[in-house]
Design a protein around this motif. Sequence first.
Motif, PDB file in Angstrom:
ATOM      1  N   LEU A  24     -48.358 107.147  22.077  1.00 45.72           N
ATOM      2  CA  LEU A  24     -49.722 106.898  22.516  1.00 45.72           C
ATOM      3  C   LEU A  24     -50.755 107.647  21.671  1.00 45.72           C
ATOM      4  O   LEU A  24     -51.910 107.217  21.588  1.00 45.72           O
ATOM      5  N   LYS A  51     -54.450 108.522  22.948  1.00 50.27           N
ATOM      6  CA  LYS A  51     -54.548 107.911  24.278  1.00 50.27           C
ATOM      7  C   LYS A  51     -53.703 108.654  25.317  1.00 50.27           C
ATOM      8  O   LYS A  51     -53.873 108.451  26.519  1.00 50.27           O
ATOM      9  N   GLU A  89     -55.316 110.295  28.238  1.00 53.85           N
ATOM     10  CA  GLU A  89     -55.796 109.483  29.358  1.00 53.85           C
ATOM     11  C   GLU A  89     -54.695 109.161  30.368  1.00 53.85           C
ATOM     12  O   GLU A  89     -54.900 108.379  31.291  1.00 53.85           O
ATOM     13  N   ALA A 146     -53.723 105.537  31.312  1.00 53.27           N
ATOM     14  CA  ALA A 146     -53.476 104.781  30.086  1.00 53.27           C
ATOM     15  C   ALA A 146     -52.130 104.074  30.095  1.00 53.27           C
ATOM     16  O   ALA A 146     -51.929 103.096  29.371  1.00 53.27           O
TER      17      ALA A 146
END
Length: 379
Positions: free
Chosen positions: A229, A232, A235, A239
């Motif tokens: 990820l 990301k 998150e 996410a």
Amino acid sequence: MKTIQLQRTQNSDWTYLNEKITLKSPLVLVFGKRELLEDEKIYEEVKNLFNDGHIVFGSTAGDITEEKVDNDSITITAIEFEKSTYEVRRLNILDSGDKANSTDTGRALVNSFPKDGLKHVFVVSEGSFVNGSHLTQGMNEAVNNEVLITGALCGDAAKFEKTLASYNENPKVGEVVAIGLYGESLEVSCAINGGWTPFGPERIVTKSEDNILYELDGKPALDLYKNYLGDKAKELPGAALLYPLKVKSDNENYSIVRTILNINEKEQSMILAGNILKGERVQLMMTHVDNIVNASESAAIYANKDRKKEAELAILVSCIGRKLVLDQRVEEEIEEVMETIGKKATICGMYSYGEIAPFNGEKKCQLHNQTMTITLISE
């Protein structure tokens, strides 16, 4: 078949979405925002509208109708079957004192139906702590994989705090409700499709327990997932809805998509929406709006292709993860389904935490994530 649809928001009165007509002993599906269903007067309110109705509630991550996808409403779809009959059953997972006892709940629930003439079972289930894989396993055992079963795990927007369902009472936690349909002229078809694309290397599950994934290729699963990820990962867990896992078993003909519901930093593990077994192969998945919309159209085409009669009722169950990807274009996947199945069908449904249906062409139901699931019904 006759249908009526109504809708209201927090501070509005009920609005009819189609012509107001009188229905006899209708099946009343009430899907809506969890906070609105927590109103202690909600059952009484719906009962006053349909005094002889059998009322099934389910909280959602968005209500689906022909008009729109609504995040802040309660939507009623009342159905009078003119040639068919139905029965409703309910159980509560918490009654056994064991939240993990989902297999027994599914088996007992479906076993409570008279089997003679049973054509279809539609399930509206608690969605926050039920083990959907075990629930479907128990339901399949009850009918020996010979009766079509579809349905939804209820939603709670993108909050994942709690979900509600009930039958003929105020919605509550832990409920699993099943609707059994009977009738010689009854025709039910269904289909699923996802539109997600795998990427990256395929890895082997080396440690798991039910729906908790601990290790891939002997390494901490969460650590590997975060590496893919990149930025990301900050998150997470939100996410994760945008990057589910493709799960492939040597014992199945198809791959299952599994949503990651939560993470455990201490154990470096991931909690999935359904079971994942040691030895299964997994791969990350991603998608974009056009793929999701096209997949919904493909599901509608498959559900509709061999039908003898035009669908009169279409129950759509799509995943919260798809809704987050679609964002402002969420209604496009509904529009594609509507264009394919025809104008005769009343459209209802929800965005969910899990979709229950068989793979296309099969009878054995499964728990799916990140799919559009379409159930078409006519008499």
